[in-house]
Scaffold this motif. Structure first.
Motif, PDB file in Angstrom:
ATOM      1  N   ARG A  14       0.901  -1.017   0.125  1.00  0.00           N
ATOM      2  CA  ARG A  14      -0.002  -0.080   0.107  1.00  0.00           C
ATOM      3  C   ARG A  14       0.986   1.235   0.036  1.00  0.00           C
ATOM      4  NH1 ARG A  14       1.205   1.752   4.722  1.00  0.00           N
ATOM      5  NH2 ARG A  14       1.454   0.505   6.480  1.00  0.00           N
ATOM      6  N   CYS A  15       0.226   2.426  -0.222  1.00  0.00           N
ATOM      7  CA  CYS A  15       0.974   3.686   0.104  1.00  0.00           C
ATOM      8  C   CYS A  15       1.538   3.668   1.372  1.00  0.00           C
ATOM      9  CB  CYS A  15       0.027   4.774  -0.239  1.00  0.00           C
ATOM     10  SG  CYS A  15       0.958   6.561  -0.179  1.00  0.00           S
ATOM     11  N   ALA A 250      -5.752  10.387   1.066  1.00  0.00           N
ATOM     12  CA  ALA A 250      -6.659   9.140   0.582  1.00  0.00           C
ATOM     13  C   ALA A 250      -6.716   9.386  -0.803  1.00  0.00           C
ATOM     14  CB  ALA A 250      -7.768   9.406   1.137  1.00  0.00           C
ATOM     15  N   LEU A 251      -6.802  10.555  -1.598  1.00  0.00           N
ATOM     16  CA  LEU A 251      -7.114  10.611  -2.994  1.00  0.00           C
ATOM     17  C   LEU A 251      -5.620  10.340  -3.637  1.00  0.00           C
ATOM     18  CD1 LEU A 251      -9.172  13.962  -3.034  1.00  0.00           C
ATOM     19  CD2 LEU A 251      -9.926  11.715  -3.659  1.00  0.00           C
ATOM     20  N   ALA A 253      -3.174   8.491  -2.253  1.00  0.00           N
ATOM     21  CA  ALA A 253      -2.933   6.768  -2.458  1.00  0.00           C
ATOM     22  C   ALA A 253      -3.681   6.359  -3.217  1.00  0.00           C
ATOM     23  CB  ALA A 253      -3.187   6.578  -0.964  1.00  0.00           C
ATOM     24  N   ARG A 254      -4.956   6.548  -3.758  1.00  0.00           N
ATOM     25  CA  ARG A 254      -5.870   6.101  -4.485  1.00  0.00           C
ATOM     26  C   ARG A 254      -5.326   6.378  -6.000  1.00  0.00           C
ATOM     27  NH1 ARG A 254      -8.277   3.845  -7.702  1.00  0.00           N
ATOM     28  NH2 ARG A 254     -10.456   3.542  -8.105  1.00  0.00           N
ATOM     29  N   ALA A 271      -6.178   6.279   6.515  1.00  0.00           N
ATOM     30  CA  ALA A 271      -6.458   6.578   5.059  1.00  0.00           C
ATOM     31  C   ALA A 271      -5.968   5.888   3.951  1.00  0.00           C
ATOM     32  CB  ALA A 271      -6.118   8.360   4.957  1.00  0.00           C
ATOM     33  N   VAL A 272      -4.487   5.589   4.159  1.00  0.00           N
ATOM     34  CA  VAL A 272      -3.835   4.986   2.995  1.00  0.00           C
ATOM     35  C   VAL A 272      -4.373   3.385   2.893  1.00  0.00           C
ATOM     36  CG1 VAL A 272      -2.018   6.297   3.114  1.00  0.00           C
ATOM     37  CG2 VAL A 272      -1.885   4.166   4.432  1.00  0.00           C
ATOM     38  N   ALA A 275      -7.491   3.646   0.978  1.00  0.00           N
ATOM     39  CA  ALA A 275      -7.294   3.694  -0.221  1.00  0.00           C
ATOM     40  C   ALA A 275      -6.692   2.387  -0.882  1.00  0.00           C
ATOM     41  CB  ALA A 275      -6.166   4.745  -0.734  1.00  0.00           C
ATOM     42  N   TRP A 278      -9.928   0.337  -1.399  1.00  0.00           N
ATOM     43  CA  TRP A 278     -10.618   0.722  -2.346  1.00  0.00           C
ATOM     44  C   TRP A 278     -10.067   0.150  -3.735  1.00  0.00           C
ATOM     45  CZ3 TRP A 278     -13.801   5.573  -1.527  1.00  0.00           C
ATOM     46  CH2 TRP A 278     -14.593   5.684  -2.715  1.00  0.00           C
ATOM     47  N   ARG A 279      -8.745   0.582  -3.830  1.00  0.00           N
ATOM     48  CA  ARG A 279      -7.854   0.074  -5.190  1.00  0.00           C
ATOM     49  C   ARG A 279      -7.864  -1.350  -5.243  1.00  0.00           C
ATOM     50  NH1 ARG A 279      -3.718   2.892  -7.548  1.00  0.00           N
ATOM     51  NH2 ARG A 279      -2.371   1.110  -7.337  1.00  0.00           N
TER      52      ARG A 279
END
Length: 295
Positions: A14-15, A250-251, A253-254, A271-272, A275, A278-279
């Motif tokens: 992840r980010c 969040a945005l 990382a997304r 938040a990451v 994201a 979501w990804r």
């Protein structure tokens, strides 16, 4: 979109979250709060406890208008903090524009060099980083803090920043830095007006096409405070933009950022992860649609 792993850095899928420790009396967001060595070390450990993957230690403020400190003073500030955190097993980066500081910091245990000048402030930096073999954050930069705002002139900021970063990559490669070492940073707030920062955030996908992992440093920047100004036009104080930083995290990382650099770690670590989920769901949905199309 690049998925390249950065050698020596955590790889949780992840980010990443980089927490900031400013060992300075005058940083824009928290100047003086962590200036004492013991306090700075404790803060770094607290950031790890809150979910930081990397702790970024800096001894020189890069706020607009800031004057430079001496080499000796910068070393005095950062070396003991980096050494203590590294001895505790923390993945530490050093935030510096000086090759000598980078060299000492890596000897003390730093695993990444975060150079806001991208090698322009100290021509020796790329050679030093090449010799150490640690990852190197090459940021977009047009000049020192004392006059950087006057350089914020662009026709198309995403195109120009991408091209200037590409040239910096070519330059540091020529000095011996390897492709695998390079991480890019668009330099939000550095020779950028608010509209430039927003355009670069919207252009993360295009910037990742440069082929290197991307770090985003929006935390507590002036453009967020101005966005959140009150009815009289008074910008939010720096700490008052932490929730807006979460939204950017969040945005970003997304959109595919490799790492975000933040002051308040805990909520950004959450938040990451949101994201990333979501990804993953988006990829799964795309794969399911492809399977259904083949039936």
């Amino acid at each position: 979109m690049t998925t390249r792993r950065v050698p020596g850095m955590p790889d949780p899928g992840r980010c990443l979250v980089m927490g900031v420790v400013n060992v300075t009396p005058d940083s824009f967001s928290d100047g003086g709060e962590w200036f004492d060595f013991d306090t700075a070390i404790r803060h770094g450990l607290d950031l790890v406890g809150e979910g930081a993957d990397i702790v970024d230690v800096g001894g020189e403020s890069t706020r607009p208008g800031a004057a430079r400190v001496s080499l000796e003073e910068e070393l005095r500030r950062v070396e003991p903090v980096i050494r203590a955190l590294a001895q505790e097993g923390v993945t530490v980066s050093v935030d510096t524009m000086r090759a000598e500081v980078a060299e000492v910091a890596v000897e003390a245990g730093a695993k990444l060099v975060n150079d806001v000048s991208g090698g322009l402030a100290d021509p020796a930096m790329p050679r030093v980083v090449a010799a150490t073999g640690v990852p190197y954050v090459v940021m977009h930069w047009r000049g020192h803090s004392r006059d950087m705002d006057s350089r914020a002139i662009y026709a198309d900021v995403v195109v120009e920043v991408a091209e200037e970063l590409r040239k910096r990559v070519d330059s540091v490669l020529a000095e011996g830095v390897s492709e695998e070492q390079i991480v890019l940073d668009p330099g939000l707030g550095f020779s950028k007006k608010p509209q430039h920062n927003w355009a670069l955030l919207a252009g993360i996908g295009r910037l990742t096409e440069l082929g290197h992992p991307l770090i985003i440093g929006a935390s507590r920047k002036r453009f967020l405070g101005r966005l959140l100004a009150d009815a009289e036009g008074t910008p939010r104080p720096f700490s008052g933009s932490d929730d807006a930083t979460l939204a950017v995290t969040a945005l970003a990382a997304r959109a595919g950022a490799w790492c975000v650099r933040v002051h308040q770690v805990g909520p950004n670590a959450d938040a990451v992860r949101v994201a990333a989920a979501w990804r993953a769901a988006d990829k799964g949905h795309a794969g399911q649609n492809a399977d259904e199309g083949r039936r």
